[in-house]
Enzyme design. Structure first.
Site, PDB file in Angstrom:
ATOM      1  N   TYR B 107       0.831  -1.205   0.000  1.00 28.22           N
ATOM      2  CA  TYR B 107       0.000   0.000   0.000  1.00 28.22           C
ATOM      3  C   TYR B 107       0.864   1.252   0.000  1.00 28.22           C
ATOM      4  CZ  TYR B 107      -4.275  -2.578   1.303  1.00 28.22           C
ATOM      5  OH  TYR B 107      -5.355  -3.416   1.331  1.00 28.22           O
ATOM      6  N   TYR B 146      -0.978 -10.110   0.406  1.00 27.65           N
ATOM      7  CA  TYR B 146       0.101  -9.674   1.295  1.00 27.65           C
ATOM      8  C   TYR B 146      -0.131 -10.268   2.679  1.00 27.65           C
ATOM      9  CZ  TYR B 146      -3.402  -6.230   2.746  1.00 27.65           C
ATOM     10  OH  TYR B 146      -4.555  -5.629   3.177  1.00 27.65           O
ATOM     11  N   HIS B 159      -7.641  -8.154  -2.842  1.00 27.75           N
ATOM     12  CA  HIS B 159      -8.933  -7.533  -2.537  1.00 27.75           C
ATOM     13  C   HIS B 159      -8.878  -6.040  -2.800  1.00 27.75           C
ATOM     14  CE1 HIS B 159      -6.591  -6.929   1.139  1.00 27.75           C
ATOM     15  NE2 HIS B 159      -7.323  -5.848   1.324  1.00 27.75           N
ATOM     16  N   HIS B 161     -10.887  -2.498  -1.427  1.00 28.85           N
ATOM     17  CA  HIS B 161     -11.804  -1.900  -0.454  1.00 28.85           C
ATOM     18  C   HIS B 161     -12.756  -0.954  -1.175  1.00 28.85           C
ATOM     19  CE1 HIS B 161      -9.336  -3.071   3.130  1.00 28.85           C
ATOM     20  NE2 HIS B 161      -8.355  -3.028   2.240  1.00 28.85           N
TER      21      HIS B 161
END
Lengths: 205, 241
Positions: B107, B146, B159, B161
Protein backbone atom coordinates in the site's frame (compact mmCIF):
# COMPACT_ATOMS: atom_id res chain seq x y z
CA UNK A 1 -41.24 -11.79 -1.74
CA UNK A 2 -37.49 -11.85 -2.25
CA UNK A 3 -35.41 -8.77 -1.62
CA UNK A 4 -31.75 -8.45 -2.46
CA UNK A 5 -29.70 -8.67 0.75
CA UNK A 6 -27.50 -5.73 1.68
CA UNK A 7 -23.87 -6.21 0.66
CA UNK A 8 -21.93 -7.52 3.68
CA UNK A 9 -19.72 -5.03 5.47
CA UNK A 10 -16.00 -5.67 5.92
CA UNK A 11 -13.51 -3.83 8.06
CA UNK A 12 -12.02 -0.65 6.60
CA UNK A 13 -8.62 -2.01 7.68
CA UNK A 14 -5.59 0.00 8.76
CA UNK A 15 -5.10 1.74 5.41
CA UNK A 16 -8.52 3.36 5.01
CA UNK A 17 -6.74 6.72 4.67
CA UNK A 18 -5.51 5.87 1.17
CA UNK A 19 -8.99 5.78 -0.23
CA UNK A 20 -10.81 8.38 1.81
CA UNK A 21 -8.21 10.85 3.12
CA UNK A 22 -5.09 10.16 1.01
CA UNK A 23 -3.22 13.15 2.42
CA UNK A 24 -3.03 11.39 5.78
CA UNK A 25 -1.68 8.27 4.05
CA UNK A 26 1.11 10.54 2.83
CA UNK A 27 0.38 11.53 -0.76
CA UNK A 28 -1.51 13.98 -2.95
CA UNK A 29 -3.70 12.60 -5.71
CA UNK A 30 -7.13 14.30 -5.88
CA UNK A 31 -7.82 17.97 -6.62
CA UNK A 32 -10.82 17.91 -4.28
CA UNK A 33 -10.30 16.16 -0.94
CA UNK A 34 -13.89 15.37 0.01
CA UNK A 35 -15.01 16.18 3.54
CA UNK A 36 -11.77 17.93 4.50
CA UNK A 37 -13.34 21.33 5.11
CA UNK A 38 -16.88 21.80 6.40
CA UNK A 39 -17.15 25.56 6.83
CA UNK A 40 -16.37 28.61 4.68
CA UNK A 41 -16.55 32.30 5.54
CA UNK A 42 -20.09 32.33 4.11
CA UNK A 43 -21.41 29.57 6.39
CA UNK A 44 -23.93 30.78 8.95
CA UNK A 45 -23.75 29.79 12.61
CA UNK A 46 -21.50 29.58 15.62
CA UNK A 47 -18.01 28.25 14.81
CA UNK A 48 -17.12 25.27 16.95
CA UNK A 49 -14.52 22.54 17.04
CA UNK A 50 -15.54 18.99 17.87
CA UNK A 51 -12.65 16.79 18.88
CA UNK A 52 -11.92 13.61 20.71
CA UNK A 53 -10.05 10.35 20.91
CA UNK A 54 -11.13 6.74 20.52
CA UNK A 55 -10.27 4.03 23.05
CA UNK A 56 -10.47 0.26 22.73
CA UNK A 57 -11.57 -2.25 25.36
CA UNK A 58 -8.14 -2.23 27.00
CA UNK A 59 -8.14 1.56 27.27
CA UNK A 60 -5.58 1.92 24.48
CA UNK A 61 -5.79 4.74 21.97
CA UNK A 62 -7.13 3.83 18.54
CA UNK A 63 -4.88 5.73 16.15
CA UNK A 64 -5.98 4.29 12.81
CA UNK A 65 -9.70 5.10 12.74
CA UNK A 66 -11.70 7.28 10.39
CA UNK A 67 -14.64 9.34 11.61
CA UNK A 68 -17.36 10.93 9.51
CA UNK A 69 -19.91 13.47 10.71
CA UNK A 70 -23.28 14.49 9.27
CA UNK A 71 -25.32 17.30 10.71
CA UNK A 72 -27.95 19.96 10.15
CA UNK A 73 -27.08 23.62 9.60
CA UNK A 74 -27.41 26.37 12.20
CA UNK A 75 -31.18 26.46 11.69
CA UNK A 76 -31.65 22.70 11.88
CA UNK A 77 -31.95 22.15 8.11
CA UNK A 78 -30.18 19.44 6.10
CA UNK A 79 -28.76 19.97 2.66
CA UNK A 80 -30.90 17.14 1.28
CA UNK A 81 -34.24 16.70 -0.59
CA UNK A 82 -35.68 14.44 2.15
CA UNK A 83 -35.59 17.36 4.59
CA UNK A 84 -39.10 18.71 4.17
CA UNK A 85 -39.22 20.79 7.36
CA UNK A 86 -41.04 24.07 7.06
CA UNK A 87 -39.20 27.33 7.49
CA UNK A 88 -35.94 28.74 6.18
CA UNK A 89 -34.13 26.98 3.32
CA UNK A 90 -30.90 25.15 4.15
CA UNK A 91 -27.69 27.15 4.22
CA UNK A 92 -26.18 26.82 0.71
CA UNK A 93 -22.72 27.45 2.20
CA UNK A 94 -22.92 24.38 4.41
CA UNK A 95 -22.79 20.82 3.11
CA UNK A 96 -23.06 19.25 6.57
CA UNK A 97 -20.66 16.37 6.10
CA UNK A 98 -17.01 15.90 7.02
CA UNK A 99 -14.44 13.17 7.52
CA UNK A 100 -11.22 13.01 9.49
CA UNK A 101 -8.69 10.43 10.61
CA UNK A 102 -7.40 9.97 14.12
CA UNK A 103 -3.88 11.35 14.29
CA UNK A 104 -1.27 8.57 14.01
CA UNK A 105 0.62 9.95 17.02
CA UNK A 106 -1.92 11.58 19.34
CA UNK A 107 -5.06 9.68 18.36
CA UNK A 108 -7.03 12.94 18.18
CA UNK A 109 -9.71 13.49 15.53
CA UNK A 110 -11.29 16.91 15.02
CA UNK A 111 -13.86 18.78 12.95
CA UNK A 112 -14.12 22.53 12.55
CA UNK A 113 -17.81 23.08 11.94
CA UNK A 114 -20.83 25.05 13.16
CA UNK A 115 -23.22 24.24 15.95
CA UNK A 116 -26.36 22.72 14.41
CA UNK A 117 -29.88 23.81 15.23
CA UNK A 118 -32.62 21.58 16.62
CA UNK A 119 -34.26 19.24 14.09
CA UNK A 120 -37.85 18.08 13.86
CA UNK A 121 -38.29 14.65 15.43
CA UNK A 122 -39.55 11.54 13.70
CA UNK A 123 -43.09 12.07 14.86
CA UNK A 124 -43.16 15.65 13.60
CA UNK A 125 -44.30 16.89 17.02
CA UNK A 126 -41.29 17.49 19.27
CA UNK A 127 -37.83 18.61 18.18
CA UNK A 128 -34.63 16.67 18.62
CA UNK A 129 -31.93 18.48 20.57
CA UNK A 130 -29.02 19.77 18.46
CA UNK A 131 -26.70 16.87 17.64
CA UNK A 132 -24.27 15.57 15.05
CA UNK A 133 -24.33 12.02 13.69
CA UNK A 134 -21.01 10.15 13.70
CA UNK A 135 -19.85 7.04 11.86
CA UNK A 136 -16.64 5.30 12.88
CA UNK A 137 -14.66 2.73 10.90
CA UNK A 138 -11.24 1.19 11.56
CA UNK A 139 -9.22 -1.98 11.57
CA UNK A 140 -11.06 -4.40 13.84
CA UNK A 141 -14.48 -2.77 13.31
CA UNK A 142 -16.43 -5.16 11.09
CA UNK A 143 -19.45 -2.91 10.59
CA UNK A 144 -19.17 0.87 10.87
CA UNK A 145 -20.35 2.14 14.25
CA UNK A 146 -23.03 4.85 14.35
CA UNK A 147 -23.61 7.22 17.23
CA UNK A 148 -24.65 10.80 17.94
CA UNK A 149 -22.96 13.61 19.81
CA UNK A 150 -25.19 15.96 21.80
CA UNK A 151 -24.13 19.31 23.27
CA UNK A 152 -23.58 19.65 27.02
CA UNK A 153 -24.79 23.26 27.09
CA UNK A 154 -28.25 22.25 25.78
CA UNK A 155 -29.49 20.74 29.04
CA UNK A 156 -33.16 21.60 28.55
CA UNK A 157 -33.28 20.39 24.94
CA UNK A 158 -31.34 17.24 25.86
CA UNK A 159 -33.81 16.47 28.61
CA UNK A 160 -36.65 16.51 26.09
CA UNK A 161 -34.78 14.67 23.32
CA UNK A 162 -36.62 11.54 22.15
CA UNK A 163 -33.40 9.58 21.47
CA UNK A 164 -31.57 10.44 24.69
CA UNK A 165 -34.69 9.43 26.56
CA UNK A 166 -34.43 5.90 25.18
CA UNK A 167 -31.04 5.51 26.88
CA UNK A 168 -30.41 4.38 30.44
CA UNK A 169 -29.56 7.62 32.31
CA UNK A 170 -26.34 5.99 33.52
CA UNK A 171 -25.11 5.76 29.91
CA UNK A 172 -26.65 8.93 28.47
CA UNK A 173 -23.60 10.98 29.32
CA UNK A 174 -21.41 8.92 26.96
CA UNK A 175 -22.89 10.82 24.00
CA UNK A 176 -23.09 14.32 25.49
CA UNK A 177 -20.02 16.48 24.96
CA UNK A 178 -18.84 19.14 27.38
CA UNK A 179 -18.43 22.66 26.03
CA UNK A 180 -15.03 24.18 26.62
CA UNK A 181 -12.67 26.66 25.07
CA UNK A 182 -9.13 27.03 23.86
CA UNK A 183 -7.50 30.23 22.66
CA UNK A 184 -10.89 31.90 22.32
CA UNK A 185 -12.39 29.09 20.24
CA UNK A 186 -15.29 26.89 21.32
CA UNK A 187 -14.30 23.24 21.68
CA UNK A 188 -16.56 20.28 22.42
CA UNK A 189 -14.63 17.24 23.67
CA UNK A 190 -16.07 13.89 22.71
CA UNK A 191 -14.07 10.77 23.51
CA UNK A 192 -15.44 7.52 22.13
CA UNK A 193 -15.04 4.23 24.01
CA UNK A 194 -15.53 1.22 21.79
CA UNK A 195 -15.85 -1.30 24.60
CA UNK A 196 -15.90 -1.74 28.36
CA UNK A 197 -16.16 0.85 31.10
CA UNK A 198 -17.88 3.99 29.87
CA UNK A 199 -18.69 2.32 26.55
CA UNK A 200 -20.22 4.81 24.12
CA UNK A 201 -23.85 4.21 23.20
CA UNK A 202 -23.83 3.00 19.60
CA UNK A 203 -26.93 3.00 17.46
CA UNK A 204 -28.54 0.56 15.07
CA UNK A 205 -30.02 3.07 12.68
CA UNK B 1 -40.30 13.67 8.01
CA UNK B 2 -42.32 11.69 5.50
CA UNK B 3 -42.69 8.16 6.90
CA UNK B 4 -41.87 6.60 3.53
CA UNK B 5 -38.46 8.30 3.48
CA UNK B 6 -37.12 5.79 6.00
CA UNK B 7 -34.92 2.83 5.17
CA UNK B 8 -35.76 -0.82 5.57
CA UNK B 9 -34.06 -2.00 8.76
CA UNK B 10 -30.63 -3.56 8.52
CA UNK B 11 -30.53 -7.37 8.94
CA UNK B 12 -27.56 -8.26 11.18
CA UNK B 13 -27.40 -11.67 9.47
CA UNK B 14 -26.13 -9.87 6.35
CA UNK B 15 -22.94 -8.76 8.14
CA UNK B 16 -20.06 -10.24 10.13
CA UNK B 17 -20.54 -10.02 13.90
CA UNK B 18 -18.64 -7.18 15.59
CA UNK B 19 -16.88 -9.67 17.87
CA UNK B 20 -15.12 -12.19 15.62
CA UNK B 21 -12.11 -13.63 17.48
CA UNK B 22 -10.67 -15.24 14.33
CA UNK B 23 -9.89 -11.64 13.34
CA UNK B 24 -7.97 -10.60 16.43
CA UNK B 25 -8.29 -6.84 15.96
CA UNK B 26 -12.05 -7.16 16.51
CA UNK B 27 -11.68 -8.52 20.04
CA UNK B 28 -11.01 -5.16 21.73
CA UNK B 29 -12.78 -3.00 19.17
CA UNK B 30 -16.28 -4.52 19.37
CA UNK B 31 -18.95 -3.04 21.65
CA UNK B 32 -20.19 -5.28 24.48
CA UNK B 33 -23.51 -3.50 24.88
CA UNK B 34 -26.16 -4.24 22.26
CA UNK B 35 -26.67 -1.43 19.75
CA UNK B 36 -29.61 0.85 20.59
CA UNK B 37 -32.22 0.30 17.87
CA UNK B 38 -33.47 3.59 16.55
CA UNK B 39 -36.24 4.30 14.10
CA UNK B 40 -35.05 6.65 11.38
CA UNK B 41 -35.37 10.38 11.84
CA UNK B 42 -34.29 13.18 9.51
CA UNK B 43 -30.72 12.71 10.76
CA UNK B 44 -30.61 9.20 9.26
CA UNK B 45 -32.72 9.57 6.11
CA UNK B 46 -30.66 12.53 4.91
CA UNK B 47 -26.99 12.39 4.04
CA UNK B 48 -24.30 14.03 1.94
CA UNK B 49 -25.10 14.44 -1.73
CA UNK B 50 -22.31 14.39 -4.30
CA UNK B 51 -22.18 15.28 -7.96
CA UNK B 52 -19.96 14.90 -10.99
CA UNK B 53 -18.28 18.24 -10.24
CA UNK B 54 -16.95 16.90 -6.93
CA UNK B 55 -14.51 14.54 -8.63
CA UNK B 56 -11.93 14.71 -11.40
CA UNK B 57 -12.08 13.14 -14.89
CA UNK B 58 -9.38 10.51 -14.14
CA UNK B 59 -10.38 9.71 -10.57
CA UNK B 60 -11.95 6.38 -11.63
CA UNK B 61 -8.90 5.25 -13.63
CA UNK B 62 -6.19 3.97 -11.28
CA UNK B 63 -3.97 3.08 -14.24
CA UNK B 64 -3.70 6.77 -15.13
CA UNK B 65 -4.59 8.78 -12.01
CA UNK B 66 -1.14 8.66 -10.40
CA UNK B 67 1.14 8.37 -13.43
CA UNK B 68 4.56 9.92 -12.78
CA UNK B 69 6.88 8.38 -15.39
CA UNK B 70 4.75 5.64 -16.98
CA UNK B 71 1.93 3.25 -16.24
CA UNK B 72 1.83 1.02 -13.15
CA UNK B 73 3.03 -2.59 -13.24
CA UNK B 74 0.56 -5.47 -12.99
CA UNK B 75 -2.54 -7.11 -14.47
CA UNK B 76 -4.81 -4.53 -16.05
CA UNK B 77 -8.41 -5.04 -14.91
CA UNK B 78 -11.80 -3.38 -15.20
CA UNK B 79 -14.02 -3.63 -12.11
CA UNK B 80 -17.58 -2.79 -12.98
CA UNK B 81 -21.14 -3.44 -11.88
CA UNK B 82 -24.25 -1.83 -10.50
CA UNK B 83 -25.21 -0.24 -7.22
CA UNK B 84 -28.73 -1.40 -6.33
CA UNK B 85 -31.25 -1.17 -3.54
CA UNK B 86 -32.96 -4.19 -2.00
CA UNK B 87 -35.67 -4.16 -4.63
CA UNK B 88 -33.15 -4.27 -7.46
CA UNK B 89 -33.45 -0.64 -8.51
CA UNK B 90 -30.29 1.10 -9.65
CA UNK B 91 -29.03 3.88 -7.36
CA UNK B 92 -27.90 6.73 -9.58
CA UNK B 93 -25.73 9.69 -8.60
CA UNK B 94 -24.01 7.91 -5.68
CA UNK B 95 -20.35 8.25 -4.69
CA UNK B 96 -18.24 5.06 -4.77
CA UNK B 97 -14.65 5.23 -3.53
CA UNK B 98 -12.08 2.44 -3.52
CA UNK B 99 -8.53 1.74 -2.41
CA UNK B 100 -6.12 -1.14 -2.73
CA UNK B 101 -2.56 -2.44 -2.63
CA UNK B 102 -0.39 -2.45 -5.76
CA UNK B 103 0.45 -5.54 -7.81
CA UNK B 104 3.06 -6.58 -5.24
CA UNK B 105 0.68 -6.29 -2.29
CA UNK B 106 2.10 -3.01 -0.98
CA UNK B 107 0.00 0.00 0.00
CA UNK B 108 1.05 3.58 -0.60
CA UNK B 109 0.63 4.40 3.07
CA UNK B 110 2.90 5.91 5.71
CA UNK B 111 2.34 2.90 8.00
CA UNK B 112 2.69 0.01 5.53
CA UNK B 113 6.15 -1.53 5.93
CA UNK B 114 5.72 -4.71 3.85
CA UNK B 115 8.92 -5.43 1.93
CA UNK B 116 7.29 -5.43 -1.53
CA UNK B 117 8.15 -2.14 -3.26
CA UNK B 118 5.96 0.90 -3.83
CA UNK B 119 5.04 1.32 -7.50
CA UNK B 120 5.97 4.93 -8.34
CA UNK B 121 3.11 5.15 -10.84
CA UNK B 122 0.35 3.72 -8.69
CA UNK B 123 -1.56 5.68 -6.05
CA UNK B 124 -4.06 2.95 -5.23
CA UNK B 125 -7.26 4.92 -4.81
CA UNK B 126 -10.12 6.07 -7.01
CA UNK B 127 -13.70 7.23 -6.99
CA UNK B 128 -16.67 7.67 -9.26
CA UNK B 129 -20.34 8.67 -9.30
CA UNK B 130 -22.84 6.03 -10.48
CA UNK B 131 -24.77 6.82 -13.66
CA UNK B 132 -28.55 7.20 -13.72
CA UNK B 133 -29.04 3.40 -13.73
CA UNK B 134 -26.56 2.82 -10.90
CA UNK B 135 -23.73 1.57 -13.14
CA UNK B 136 -20.10 2.17 -12.22
CA UNK B 137 -16.75 1.23 -13.73
CA UNK B 138 -13.14 1.49 -12.56
CA UNK B 139 -9.92 0.60 -14.34
CA UNK B 140 -7.03 -0.53 -12.19
CA UNK B 141 -4.23 -3.03 -11.56
CA UNK B 142 -5.13 -6.29 -9.85
CA UNK B 143 -3.80 -6.02 -6.29
CA UNK B 144 -1.42 -8.63 -4.93
CA UNK B 145 -1.89 -10.69 -1.76
CA UNK B 146 0.10 -9.67 1.29
CA UNK B 147 0.79 -10.92 4.82
CA UNK B 148 -0.78 -9.27 7.85
CA UNK B 149 -0.30 -9.61 11.58
CA UNK B 150 -3.06 -11.82 12.88
CA UNK B 151 -1.96 -15.44 13.08
CA UNK B 152 1.73 -15.72 12.15
CA UNK B 153 1.18 -16.95 8.62
CA UNK B 154 -1.96 -15.02 7.67
CA UNK B 155 -2.25 -13.61 4.15
CA UNK B 156 -4.93 -11.42 2.68
CA UNK B 157 -6.31 -12.61 -0.65
CA UNK B 158 -6.24 -10.04 -3.43
CA UNK B 159 -8.93 -7.53 -2.54
CA UNK B 160 -10.20 -4.03 -3.18
CA UNK B 161 -11.80 -1.90 -0.45
CA UNK B 162 -15.06 -0.17 -1.43
CA UNK B 163 -16.71 2.77 0.32
CA UNK B 164 -20.36 3.38 -0.59
CA UNK B 165 -22.71 6.29 -0.12
CA UNK B 166 -26.42 6.05 -0.72
CA UNK B 167 -28.67 9.07 -0.40
CA UNK B 168 -29.00 8.76 3.40
CA UNK B 169 -26.34 8.52 6.11
CA UNK B 170 -27.92 5.28 7.41
CA UNK B 171 -26.84 3.55 4.18
CA UNK B 172 -23.14 4.27 4.69
CA UNK B 173 -21.12 1.11 4.08
CA UNK B 174 -17.54 -0.05 3.67
CA UNK B 175 -16.71 -3.48 2.30
CA UNK B 176 -14.07 -5.49 0.45
CA UNK B 177 -14.24 -7.17 -2.94
CA UNK B 178 -12.45 -10.45 -3.65
CA UNK B 179 -11.58 -12.16 -6.93
CA UNK B 180 -13.27 -15.36 -8.09
CA UNK B 181 -10.99 -18.37 -7.84
CA UNK B 182 -8.45 -16.93 -5.39
CA UNK B 183 -7.15 -19.88 -3.28
CA UNK B 184 -6.46 -17.56 -0.32
CA UNK B 185 -10.18 -16.83 0.15
CA UNK B 186 -10.60 -20.15 1.99
CA UNK B 187 -7.83 -19.23 4.46
CA UNK B 188 -8.47 -15.56 5.15
CA UNK B 189 -9.28 -14.52 8.73
CA UNK B 190 -11.26 -11.44 7.70
CA UNK B 191 -13.42 -13.41 5.28
CA UNK B 192 -13.80 -15.97 8.09
CA UNK B 193 -15.70 -13.33 10.08
CA UNK B 194 -18.54 -14.33 7.71
CA UNK B 195 -19.15 -18.03 8.37
CA UNK B 196 -22.08 -18.08 5.93
CA UNK B 197 -20.76 -18.92 2.44
CA UNK B 198 -23.59 -16.87 0.91
CA UNK B 199 -22.06 -13.72 2.34
CA UNK B 200 -18.61 -14.61 1.01
CA UNK B 201 -20.07 -15.19 -2.42
CA UNK B 202 -21.68 -11.74 -2.40
CA UNK B 203 -18.23 -10.20 -1.99
CA UNK B 204 -16.57 -12.21 -4.75
CA UNK B 205 -16.31 -10.50 -8.13
CA UNK B 206 -16.87 -12.79 -11.12
CA UNK B 207 -14.67 -12.91 -14.19
CA UNK B 208 -16.55 -11.12 -16.99
CA UNK B 209 -14.89 -11.99 -20.28
CA UNK B 210 -17.51 -10.20 -22.36
CA UNK B 211 -16.75 -6.88 -20.67
CA UNK B 212 -13.01 -7.36 -21.16
CA UNK B 213 -11.16 -5.31 -23.74
CA UNK B 214 -9.48 -7.85 -26.08
CA UNK B 215 -5.67 -7.66 -26.11
CA UNK B 216 -5.84 -4.99 -23.39
CA UNK B 217 -7.75 -5.44 -20.09
CA UNK B 218 -9.62 -8.23 -18.26
CA UNK B 219 -12.91 -7.44 -16.54
CA UNK B 220 -14.59 -8.50 -13.31
CA UNK B 221 -18.20 -7.87 -12.38
CA UNK B 222 -19.19 -6.80 -8.87
CA UNK B 223 -22.72 -5.64 -8.01
CA UNK B 224 -23.42 -4.06 -4.63
CA UNK B 225 -26.64 -3.57 -2.69
CA UNK B 226 -27.53 -0.86 -0.17
CA UNK B 227 -30.58 -0.73 2.04
CA UNK B 228 -33.58 0.65 0.21
CA UNK B 229 -36.10 3.29 1.19
CA UNK B 230 -39.76 2.55 1.53
CA UNK B 231 -40.07 4.60 -1.64
CA UNK B 232 -37.57 6.00 -4.13
CA UNK B 233 -38.65 9.59 -4.68
CA UNK B 234 -35.44 10.93 -3.17
CA UNK B 235 -33.11 8.86 -5.30
CA UNK B 236 -34.98 10.00 -8.38
CA UNK B 237 -34.53 13.61 -7.35
CA UNK B 238 -30.83 13.06 -6.87
CA UNK B 239 -30.16 11.53 -10.26
CA UNK B 240 -28.02 13.70 -12.45
CA UNK B 241 -27.28 16.04 -9.61
Amino acid sequence: MDYLPETPSQTAGPYVHIGLIPRQAGFEIFVNNLGERMVTDATRGERIRIEGRIFDGAGSLVRDALVEVWQADAHGRHNHPADVQEGAAHDPAFHGWGRAGTDFATGIWAFDTIKPGAVEGRSGRGRMAPHVSLWIVARGINLGLSTRMYFGDEAAANEADPVLNLIDPARRGTIIAARGGRDGAVVYSFDIRLQGEGETVFLDI
Amino acid sequence: MRPDAEFFPRDPADHPPAYSPVYKSSVLRSPRFPLLSLQNSLSEVTGPVFGATDIGPLDHDLILNYVQSGEPIGERVIIHGRLLDGEGRGLGGMLIELWQANAGGRYRHALDTYLAPIDPNFGGCGRTITDAEGNYSFRTIKPGPYPFRNRVNDWRPAHIHFSLFGSGFAQRLITQMYFEGDPLIAHDAIIATMPDPALRDRLTAKLDLKASVPLDTLAYRFDMVLRGRRQTRFENKLQGS
